[in-house]
Design a protein around this motif. Sequence first.
Motif, PDB file in Angstrom:
ATOM      1  N   ALA A   1     -28.836 -56.439 -16.167  1.00  0.00           N
ATOM      2  CA  ALA A   1     -28.549 -56.386 -14.725  1.00  0.00           C
ATOM      3  C   ALA A   1     -27.647 -55.216 -14.323  1.00  0.00           C
ATOM      4  O   ALA A   1     -26.766 -55.351 -13.484  1.00  0.00           O
ATOM      5  CB  ALA A   1     -27.934 -57.704 -14.261  1.00  0.00           C
ATOM      6  N   SER A   2     -27.881 -54.044 -14.940  1.00  0.00           N
ATOM      7  CA  SER A   2     -27.013 -52.883 -14.671  1.00  0.00           C
ATOM      8  C   SER A   2     -27.699 -51.772 -13.878  1.00  0.00           C
ATOM      9  O   SER A   2     -27.036 -50.925 -13.286  1.00  0.00           O
ATOM     10  CB  SER A   2     -26.536 -52.290 -16.001  1.00  0.00           C
ATOM     11  OG  SER A   2     -27.645 -51.752 -16.723  1.00  0.00           O
TER      12      SER A   2
ATOM     13  N   THR B   1     -32.660 -54.745 -14.634  1.00  0.00           N
ATOM     14  CA  THR B   1     -32.550 -54.366 -13.222  1.00  0.00           C
ATOM     15  C   THR B   1     -31.505 -55.224 -12.524  1.00  0.00           C
ATOM     16  O   THR B   1     -31.588 -56.456 -12.534  1.00  0.00           O
ATOM     17  CB  THR B   1     -33.916 -54.506 -12.508  1.00  0.00           C
ATOM     18  OG1 THR B   1     -34.882 -53.712 -13.209  1.00  0.00           O
ATOM     19  CG2 THR B   1     -33.832 -54.025 -11.067  1.00  0.00           C
ATOM     20  N   GLY B   2     -30.526 -54.554 -11.901  1.00  0.00           N
ATOM     21  CA  GLY B   2     -29.436 -55.270 -11.241  1.00  0.00           C
ATOM     22  C   GLY B   2     -29.519 -55.258  -9.729  1.00  0.00           C
ATOM     23  O   GLY B   2     -28.994 -56.155  -9.061  1.00  0.00           O
TER      24      GLY B   2
ATOM     25  N   LYS C   1     -31.913 -65.652  -7.754  1.00  0.00           N
ATOM     26  CA  LYS C   1     -32.477 -66.397  -8.886  1.00  0.00           C
ATOM     27  C   LYS C   1     -33.038 -67.754  -8.433  1.00  0.00           C
ATOM     28  O   LYS C   1     -34.071 -68.208  -8.918  1.00  0.00           O
ATOM     29  CB  LYS C   1     -31.411 -66.607  -9.983  1.00  0.00           C
ATOM     30  CG  LYS C   1     -31.093 -65.359 -10.786  1.00  0.00           C
ATOM     31  CD  LYS C   1     -32.293 -64.922 -11.612  1.00  0.00           C
ATOM     32  CE  LYS C   1     -32.011 -63.671 -12.429  1.00  0.00           C
ATOM     33  NZ  LYS C   1     -33.250 -63.130 -13.044  1.00  0.00           N
TER      34      LYS C   1
ATOM     35  N   VAL D   1     -34.095 -60.307  -8.017  1.00  0.00           N
ATOM     36  CA  VAL D   1     -33.226 -59.123  -7.941  1.00  0.00           C
ATOM     37  C   VAL D   1     -32.663 -58.972  -6.523  1.00  0.00           C
ATOM     38  O   VAL D   1     -33.427 -58.940  -5.554  1.00  0.00           O
ATOM     39  CB  VAL D   1     -34.020 -57.847  -8.314  1.00  0.00           C
ATOM     40  CG1 VAL D   1     -33.159 -56.595  -8.147  1.00  0.00           C
ATOM     41  CG2 VAL D   1     -34.538 -57.947  -9.747  1.00  0.00           C
TER      42      VAL D   1
ATOM     43  N   GLU E   1     -35.047 -57.592 -17.070  1.00  0.00           N
ATOM     44  CA  GLU E   1     -33.693 -58.172 -17.048  1.00  0.00           C
ATOM     45  C   GLU E   1     -32.592 -57.119 -16.894  1.00  0.00           C
ATOM     46  O   GLU E   1     -31.464 -57.441 -16.521  1.00  0.00           O
ATOM     47  CB  GLU E   1     -33.452 -58.996 -18.321  1.00  0.00           C
ATOM     48  CG  GLU E   1     -33.570 -58.204 -19.603  1.00  0.00           C
ATOM     49  CD  GLU E   1     -33.378 -59.056 -20.856  1.00  0.00           C
ATOM     50  OE1 GLU E   1     -33.213 -58.454 -21.935  1.00  0.00           O
ATOM     51  OE2 GLU E   1     -33.386 -60.305 -20.743  1.00  0.00           O
TER      52      GLU E   1
ATOM     53  N   LEU F   1     -23.381 -54.957  -7.511  1.00  0.00           N
ATOM     54  CA  LEU F   1     -23.406 -54.974  -8.979  1.00  0.00           C
ATOM     55  C   LEU F   1     -22.110 -55.494  -9.608  1.00  0.00           C
ATOM     56  O   LEU F   1     -22.134 -55.980 -10.742  1.00  0.00           O
ATOM     57  CB  LEU F   1     -23.691 -53.562  -9.509  1.00  0.00           C
ATOM     58  CG  LEU F   1     -25.099 -53.020  -9.238  1.00  0.00           C
ATOM     59  CD1 LEU F   1     -25.175 -51.545  -9.616  1.00  0.00           C
ATOM     60  CD2 LEU F   1     -26.162 -53.822  -9.985  1.00  0.00           C
TER      61      LEU F   1
ATOM     62  N   LYS G   1     -26.937 -62.495  -6.375  1.00  0.00           N
ATOM     63  CA  LYS G   1     -27.776 -62.620  -7.570  1.00  0.00           C
ATOM     64  C   LYS G   1     -28.149 -64.080  -7.813  1.00  0.00           C
ATOM     65  O   LYS G   1     -29.313 -64.393  -8.115  1.00  0.00           O
ATOM     66  CB  LYS G   1     -27.007 -62.059  -8.778  1.00  0.00           C
ATOM     67  CG  LYS G   1     -27.748 -62.138 -10.109  1.00  0.00           C
ATOM     68  CD  LYS G   1     -28.798 -61.061 -10.220  1.00  0.00           C
ATOM     69  CE  LYS G   1     -29.382 -60.996 -11.621  1.00  0.00           C
ATOM     70  NZ  LYS G   1     -30.500 -60.044 -11.702  1.00  0.00           N
TER      71      LYS G   1
ATOM     72  N   LYS H   1     -22.391 -61.274  -7.086  1.00  0.00           N
ATOM     73  CA  LYS H   1     -22.813 -62.337  -8.017  1.00  0.00           C
ATOM     74  C   LYS H   1     -23.449 -63.494  -7.249  1.00  0.00           C
ATOM     75  O   LYS H   1     -24.411 -64.118  -7.702  1.00  0.00           O
ATOM     76  CB  LYS H   1     -21.619 -62.831  -8.831  1.00  0.00           C
ATOM     77  CG  LYS H   1     -21.032 -61.782  -9.785  1.00  0.00           C
ATOM     78  CD  LYS H   1     -19.933 -62.378 -10.650  1.00  0.00           C
ATOM     79  CE  LYS H   1     -19.405 -61.374 -11.665  1.00  0.00           C
ATOM     80  NZ  LYS H   1     -18.512 -60.362 -11.058  1.00  0.00           N
TER      81      LYS H   1
END
Length: 459
Positions: free
Chosen positions: A277-278, A350-351, A429, A370, A348, A416, A425, A422
């Motif tokens: 996730a970076s 991709t952030g 999800k 994402v 995985e 990020l 994210k 978070k």
Amino acid sequence: MYKPSEPTSDSHVAVLAFPFGTHAAPLLSVTRRLASAAPSTVFSFFNTAQSNSSLFSEDGDIPANIRVHDVADGVPEGYVFAGRPQEAIELFLEAAPEIFRSKIAAVETEVGRKVTCMLTDAFFWFAAEMATEMKASWVAFWTAGPNSLSAHFYTDLIRETIGIKEVDGRMEDTLEFISGMEKIRVKDTPEGVVFGPLDSVFSNTLHQMGLALPRANAVFLNSFEELDPVLTHNLRSIFKRYLNIGPLALLSSSAGKETLVHDPHGCLAWMERQSLASVAYISFGTVMTPPPGELVAIAQGLESSKVPFVWSLKERNMVHLPEGFLDRTREQGLVVPWAPQVELLKHEATGVFVTHCGWNSVLESVSGGVPMICRPFFGDQRLNGRAVEVVWEIGMTIINGVFTKEGFEKCLDRVLVQDDGKKMKGNAKKLQELAQEAVSMKGSSFENLKGLLDAVVNT
């Protein structure tokens, strides 16, 4: 694979594609699926030669019951383009009814079957009359989301409630008078609804479409019910049959057919070396590119933030990048003329997805779980960006609406690194899980696909 309950052996479906932007490809994807499930039905796919050549150049694997036909592009012989935006689209839309009528008549003779169903891009509102004349059903595909479909259906109500003359002072007002649009502002609506060129050919097409679609036997979308349950409920009350059959990106992968990923620039191999996730994946679709000054700001923001990146940027636009940028960031990221977007958004590493917020891109990001940084340009993109930020809370709109070096750095840091990133994210999800459930064997989209097949084949 499901089959129609009582297949009609002489069914003939005329598929009318809109040959601009990313409209024709998803309609073809749905047509392939329907054709595979109903092998005794003939699907005649009508599209311009230029659009067909781009659709069928790579993949020759077409079900035998799909017949592909080229139609005229509507540009008169000897016509000189004046360089106006949407000029080619307007010429095509004005000529389309006659172009399709004559071609369908010729193909009916060739195939030896009358058309029993018109399966069209929703833009072709004139299909309502054509279908009545031909004693056929009309099934319309709206290629964007339920929010923009609502905006076009409720255009008259929005104009009456907001007031076209008063619109400049009411841009921040919300559309709380429309179920499911309570957090949408007037300024988020597409041009032609209540501001912008209300009388252009394209705006008139969308207005007429909003009025005509309730006559369709079914209206279907590349979306899933759980993404916008209130909008889904409201639109179900408007249309005879309202079917969310997406996300198509997940539906394709759930079909069980392994296809070789086209990745000419090695993006996925590069992603394998990156941390979880970076990576910032940056793409603004096939139609729009940010102006040169914003491309510079994106490059500067990436370089100073040290965030790893994959940037899909057409070669002709690479000249606008800062001098030495590509050399200095050779280890940090990739700038490529084309990238396998669906696969990158599933990866995985991709952030964040930096996007124009076209509907297909938004849904592909949701499918990958994402979060997004949104830079909308026109049409439904502002609506989608607003939904990303305040309805689903899975991303943010770029600060002040345009890219600056500092603004982009702050957005990257927020999504990020920071706690609310978070949270975005986590929300993304959750939506991803709902999307996966929707396309599963007992999911809402899978069931709606059966309904679509029934509407198209058993007419």
